[in-house]
Design an enzyme around this catalytic site. Structure first.
Site, PDB file in Angstrom:
ATOM      1  N   ASN A 181       5.927  39.156 -60.764  1.00 34.47           N
ATOM      2  CA  ASN A 181       6.245  40.554 -60.535  1.00 34.47           C
ATOM      3  C   ASN A 181       4.884  40.341 -60.288  1.00 34.47           C
ATOM      4  OD1 ASN A 181       5.198  43.453 -60.450  1.00 34.47           O
ATOM      5  ND2 ASN A 181       6.293  42.763 -62.848  1.00 34.47           N
ATOM      6  N   ARG A 224      10.084  42.053 -57.981  1.00 28.64           N
ATOM      7  CA  ARG A 224       9.559  43.192 -57.585  1.00 28.64           C
ATOM      8  C   ARG A 224       8.714  43.563 -56.798  1.00 28.64           C
ATOM      9  NH1 ARG A 224       4.004  45.797 -59.718  1.00 28.64           N
ATOM     10  NH2 ARG A 224       4.751  48.582 -59.216  1.00 28.64           N
ATOM     11  N   HIS A 248       7.553  52.778 -58.635  1.00 31.02           N
ATOM     12  CA  HIS A 248       7.549  52.559 -60.189  1.00 31.02           C
ATOM     13  C   HIS A 248       8.549  53.238 -60.739  1.00 31.02           C
ATOM     14  CE1 HIS A 248       3.166  53.819 -60.921  1.00 31.02           C
ATOM     15  NE2 HIS A 248       2.981  52.047 -60.501  1.00 31.02           N
ATOM     16  N   ARG A 272      -7.481  54.945 -57.908  1.00 28.94           N
ATOM     17  CA  ARG A 272      -6.723  56.160 -56.739  1.00 28.94           C
ATOM     18  C   ARG A 272      -7.080  56.912 -57.149  1.00 28.94           C
ATOM     19  NH1 ARG A 272      -1.070  52.900 -57.115  1.00 28.94           N
ATOM     20  NH2 ARG A 272      -2.128  51.306 -58.041  1.00 28.94           N
ATOM     21  N   MET A 299      -8.989  52.647 -69.240  1.00 25.71           N
ATOM     22  CA  MET A 299      -8.811  53.809 -69.782  1.00 25.71           C
ATOM     23  C   MET A 299      -9.928  53.632 -71.185  1.00 25.71           C
ATOM     24  SD  MET A 299      -8.454  56.761 -70.217  1.00 25.71           S
ATOM     25  CE  MET A 299      -6.936  57.715 -69.273  1.00 25.71           C
ATOM     26  N   ARG A 300      -9.387  52.228 -71.005  1.00 26.91           N
ATOM     27  CA  ARG A 300     -10.603  51.397 -72.721  1.00 26.91           C
ATOM     28  C   ARG A 300     -12.228  51.991 -72.351  1.00 26.91           C
ATOM     29  NH1 ARG A 300      -7.141  46.243 -72.606  1.00 26.91           N
ATOM     30  NH2 ARG A 300      -6.873  46.491 -70.203  1.00 26.91           N
ATOM     31  N   VAL A 352      -1.519  52.802 -70.414  1.00 29.25           N
ATOM     32  CA  VAL A 352      -2.680  53.910 -71.241  1.00 29.25           C
ATOM     33  C   VAL A 352      -0.715  54.677 -72.048  1.00 29.25           C
ATOM     34  CG1 VAL A 352      -3.025  56.311 -70.758  1.00 29.25           C
ATOM     35  CG2 VAL A 352      -3.906  53.630 -69.022  1.00 29.25           C
ATOM     36  N   GLY A 353      -0.024  55.204 -71.593  1.00 31.38           N
ATOM     37  CA  GLY A 353       0.716  55.312 -71.855  1.00 31.38           C
ATOM     38  C   GLY A 353       1.252  55.012 -73.532  1.00 31.38           C
ATOM     39  N   GLU A 354       1.487  54.107 -73.493  1.00 33.04           N
ATOM     40  CA  GLU A 354       1.734  53.178 -74.387  1.00 33.04           C
ATOM     41  C   GLU A 354       0.615  53.040 -75.714  1.00 33.04           C
ATOM     42  OE1 GLU A 354       3.848  49.229 -73.202  1.00 33.04           O
ATOM     43  OE2 GLU A 354       4.663  50.628 -71.418  1.00 33.04           O
ATOM     44  N   GLU A 362       9.104  45.963 -66.871  1.00 28.20           N
ATOM     45  CA  GLU A 362       9.664  46.007 -65.413  1.00 28.20           C
ATOM     46  C   GLU A 362      10.613  44.047 -65.648  1.00 28.20           C
ATOM     47  OE1 GLU A 362       5.830  46.640 -64.374  1.00 28.20           O
ATOM     48  OE2 GLU A 362       6.660  48.369 -63.234  1.00 28.20           O
TER      49      GLU A 362
HETATM   50  N1  LIG Z   1      -5.548  49.313 -75.479  1.00 30.50           N
HETATM   51  C1  LIG Z   1      -5.415  50.269 -74.521  1.00 30.50           C
HETATM   52  N2  LIG Z   1      -6.210  51.800 -74.543  1.00 30.50           N
HETATM   53  C2  LIG Z   1      -5.983  51.965 -73.603  1.00 30.50           C
HETATM   54  N3  LIG Z   1      -5.302  51.770 -72.722  1.00 30.50           N
HETATM   55  C3  LIG Z   1      -5.662  50.532 -72.169  1.00 30.50           C
HETATM   56  C4  LIG Z   1      -5.158  49.836 -73.222  1.00 30.50           C
HETATM   57  N4  LIG Z   1      -4.469  48.508 -72.447  1.00 30.50           N
HETATM   58  C5  LIG Z   1      -3.906  48.951 -71.460  1.00 30.50           C
HETATM   59  N5  LIG Z   1      -5.259  50.311 -71.062  1.00 30.50           N
HETATM   60  C6  LIG Z   1      -4.538  50.611 -69.638  1.00 30.50           C
HETATM   61  O1  LIG Z   1      -4.110  50.433 -69.553  1.00 30.50           O
HETATM   62  C7  LIG Z   1      -3.793  49.988 -67.279  1.00 30.50           C
HETATM   63  C8  LIG Z   1      -3.231  48.501 -67.675  1.00 30.50           C
HETATM   64  O2  LIG Z   1      -1.972  48.919 -67.242  1.00 30.50           O
HETATM   65  P1  LIG Z   1      -0.479  48.839 -66.696  1.00 30.50           P
HETATM   66  O3  LIG Z   1       0.991  48.727 -67.049  1.00 30.50           O
HETATM   67  O4  LIG Z   1      -1.144  47.077 -67.329  1.00 30.50           O
HETATM   68  O5  LIG Z   1      -1.028  48.519 -65.063  1.00 30.50           O
HETATM   69  P2  LIG Z   1      -0.734  47.244 -64.174  1.00 30.50           P
HETATM   70  O6  LIG Z   1       0.801  47.350 -64.361  1.00 30.50           O
HETATM   71  O7  LIG Z   1      -0.873  48.718 -62.860  1.00 30.50           O
HETATM   72  O8  LIG Z   1      -1.406  47.006 -63.956  1.00 30.50           O
HETATM   73  C9  LIG Z   1      -5.893  50.002 -68.279  1.00 30.50           C
HETATM   74  O9  LIG Z   1      -6.172  48.944 -66.402  1.00 30.50           O
HETATM   75  C10 LIG Z   1      -5.916  50.242 -68.627  1.00 30.50           C
HETATM   76  O10 LIG Z   1      -6.286  51.570 -68.340  1.00 30.50           O
HETATM   77  C1  LIG Z   2       3.470  51.204 -57.045  1.00 29.61           C
HETATM   78  C2  LIG Z   2       2.312  50.806 -58.175  1.00 29.61           C
HETATM   79  O1  LIG Z   2       1.440  51.748 -57.895  1.00 29.61           O
HETATM   80  O2  LIG Z   2       1.922  50.202 -58.595  1.00 29.61           O
HETATM   81  P1  LIG Z   2       1.211  49.171 -59.434  1.00 29.61           P
HETATM   82  O3  LIG Z   2       0.832  50.302 -60.871  1.00 29.61           O
HETATM   83  O4  LIG Z   2       1.205  48.272 -60.352  1.00 29.61           O
HETATM   84  O5  LIG Z   2      -0.361  49.273 -59.091  1.00 29.61           O
HETATM   85 MG   LIG Z   3       2.117  47.541 -62.886  1.00 28.94          MG
END
Ligand SMILES: Nc1ncnc2c1ncn2[C@@H]1O[C@H](COP(=O)(O)OP(=O)(O)O)[C@@H](O)[C@H]1O
Ligand SMILES: CC(=O)OP(=O)(O)O
Ligand SMILES: [Mg+2]
Length: 406
Positions: A7, A99, A187, A248, A290-291, A338-340, A390
């Site tokens: 991934n 992916r 996604h 973005r 977001m942290r 963020v969601g989790e 994923e």
């Molecule tokens: N403990 C946390 N509290 C708040 N936001 C968090 C936390 N851990 C991760 N994040 C947020 O999640 C983002 C990364 O999410 P993730 O799903 O791993 O993204 P991606 O797969 O797109 O890189 C970070 O940039 C941050 O904004």
């Molecule tokens: C499609 C996409 O935005 O993927 P990611 O959140 O991993 O950057």
């Molecule tokens: Mg991702």
């Protein structure tokens, strides 16, 4: 059967090795035998490799990452060496799944990678410049390291191929739509996985559920899912449309771009601005994470507060749009970074839907549980936190493809 999953992200490379036995359709996600991540910041020549295994071994080490191929080869070395060894021969790996973010109009199923498929992924790179090129580099790295092993592409766009034309076609001259300028959505691997997992957690049949899945990571998108099929999503022709994200912008008035073009901005400058200098980072001037936004808000930073307020405003508005597409929902499902992990985002989002009888349990929400219902027992809409998987979903898709073929 052992399946390796790659991934690739713009500043990271994640990989997992799974062993799938039995019929492969497992309701509980399986722990990978081995899990590795390399993080590096774009131009940096050094990356941090982290590896952990199901038998409890873990390492963290800096590695040179001038080229993704070399970095991947070093990462794969840890499968067979030292304390993280889980296999004795790379030939034990029977399949590699990737992916791939943009599959365009023609790829709506997991697909064996052939020269033709590689050419298509390359051609679609201009629609997903932060993603498709690095996906291709991952595929080529495996061709070098594991030349005999079949590879499969699992597309992030595929789950959205069920969205009806009314939500796919943009209101621009129809000839452009015929040329492929239309909504694809992204996604999808995550939205599909969390919808199946939500049905399991709710003890309901997916085919009788209306769900809104909220993938809030670095990139953010929503999906409206009816009876297991996606009928609407917020990302569009590229992963830039829809919600405000880490860096973005999400949707903005397209005339802003025309205005800036007439002011002398180049297309490259606009691309950089919209994809890398906007969103939480652009408004706060601090970070897209977001942290760090939360910390700055706690320290009284007004721009960080404004960035968060815009993020929530847009999230609520788009959930409203998904609700209308579905004529209601059984559950809101939060997933990704963020969601989790961010209770405040969930509280601020859910407050807007209390008028529908949605009630969040504050202590459950605060605990950020994995794969759990955080609504009160009398809430009319369930609210779930589901850890997106994923990589596990890709491994399952690969396994299913092989079984269909044999
Ligand atoms: N403990 C946390 N509290 C708040 N936001 C968090 C936390 N851990 C991760 N994040 C947020 O999640 C983002 C990364 O999410 P993730 O799903 O791993 O993204 P991606 O797969 O797109 O890189 C970070 O940039 C941050 O904004
Ligand atoms: C499609 C996409 O935005 O993927 P990611 O959140 O991993 O950057
Ligand atoms: Mg991702």
């Amino acid at each position: 059967m052992k399946i390796l999953v790659l991934n690739a992200g713009s500043s990271s490379q994640k990989s997992c090795l799974y062993e799938i036995t039995g019929d492969g359709i497992l309701e509980q996600p399986v722990e990978p035998l081995w899990e590795a991540t390399i993080d590096w910041t774009g131009k940096s020549a050094v990356g941090l490799l982290k590896v952990k295994t199901s038998h409890g071994a873990s390492i963290k080490t800096e590695i040179p990452v001038k080229e993704r191929q070399q970095a991947i080869a070093q990462m794969l070395d840890t499968l067979m060496q030292g304390e993280t060894q889980v296999i004795f021969d790379l030939a034990e790996i029977q399949l590699v799944g990737h992916r791939v973010v943009h599959g365009g109009q023609h790829y709506s199923q997991p697909t064996r990678i052939t020269p033709e498929v590689k050419a298509a992924i390359k051609e679609l790179a201009n629609l997903a410049p932060a993603h498709n090129p690095v996906n291709l580099e991952g595929i080529e790295a495996i061709e070098q390291t594991l030349p005999q092993v079949p590879q499969v592409a699992v597309f992030d766009t595929a789950f959205h191929s069920s969205i009806p034309p009314g939500a796919v076609v943009y209101p621009i001259p129809y000839e452009l739509s015929e040329q492929g300028i239309r909504r694809y959505g992204f996604h999808g691997i995550s939205h599909e996985y969390v919808s199946r997992r939500a049905a399991y957690l709710l003890d309901r049949d997916l085919s009788s559920l209306k769900l809104i899945t909220c993938h809030l990571g670095n990139g953010c998108s929503l999906a409206a899912i009816r009876d297991g099929s996606c009928i609407n999503t917020t990302m569009g022709f590229t992963p830039l449309e829809g919600l405000m994200m880490g860096t973005r912008s999400g949707s903005i008035d397209p005339s802003i771009l025309l205005y800036l073009l007439r002011q002398g901005y180049s297309t490259e400058q606009l691309d950089e601005m919209l994809n890398k200098q906007s969103g939480l980072k652009g408004v706060s001037g601090i970070s897209g994470d977001m942290r760090q936004i939360s910390q700055a808000i706690a320290e009284g930073n007004d721009r960080a507060k404004l960035a968060f307020d815009i993020y929530i405003h847009r999230l609520r508005s788009h959930i409203g749009s998904m609700l209308a597409s579905l004529s209601g929902t059984d559950a809101l499902v939060f997933t990704a970074g963020v969601g989790e992990n961010h209770p405040l985002t969930r509280t601020a989002t859910c407050e807007a839907f209390e008028f529908l009888g949605l009630k969040l349990d504050p202590s459950k929400n605060q605990a950020s549980p994995k794969d759990a219902d955080i609504a009160t027992s009398d809430s009319k809409i369930r609210v779930l936190v589901v850890q997106t998987q994923e990589d596990w979903a890709i491994a399952q898709s690969c396994w299913n493809l092989l079984n269909r073929e044999s």
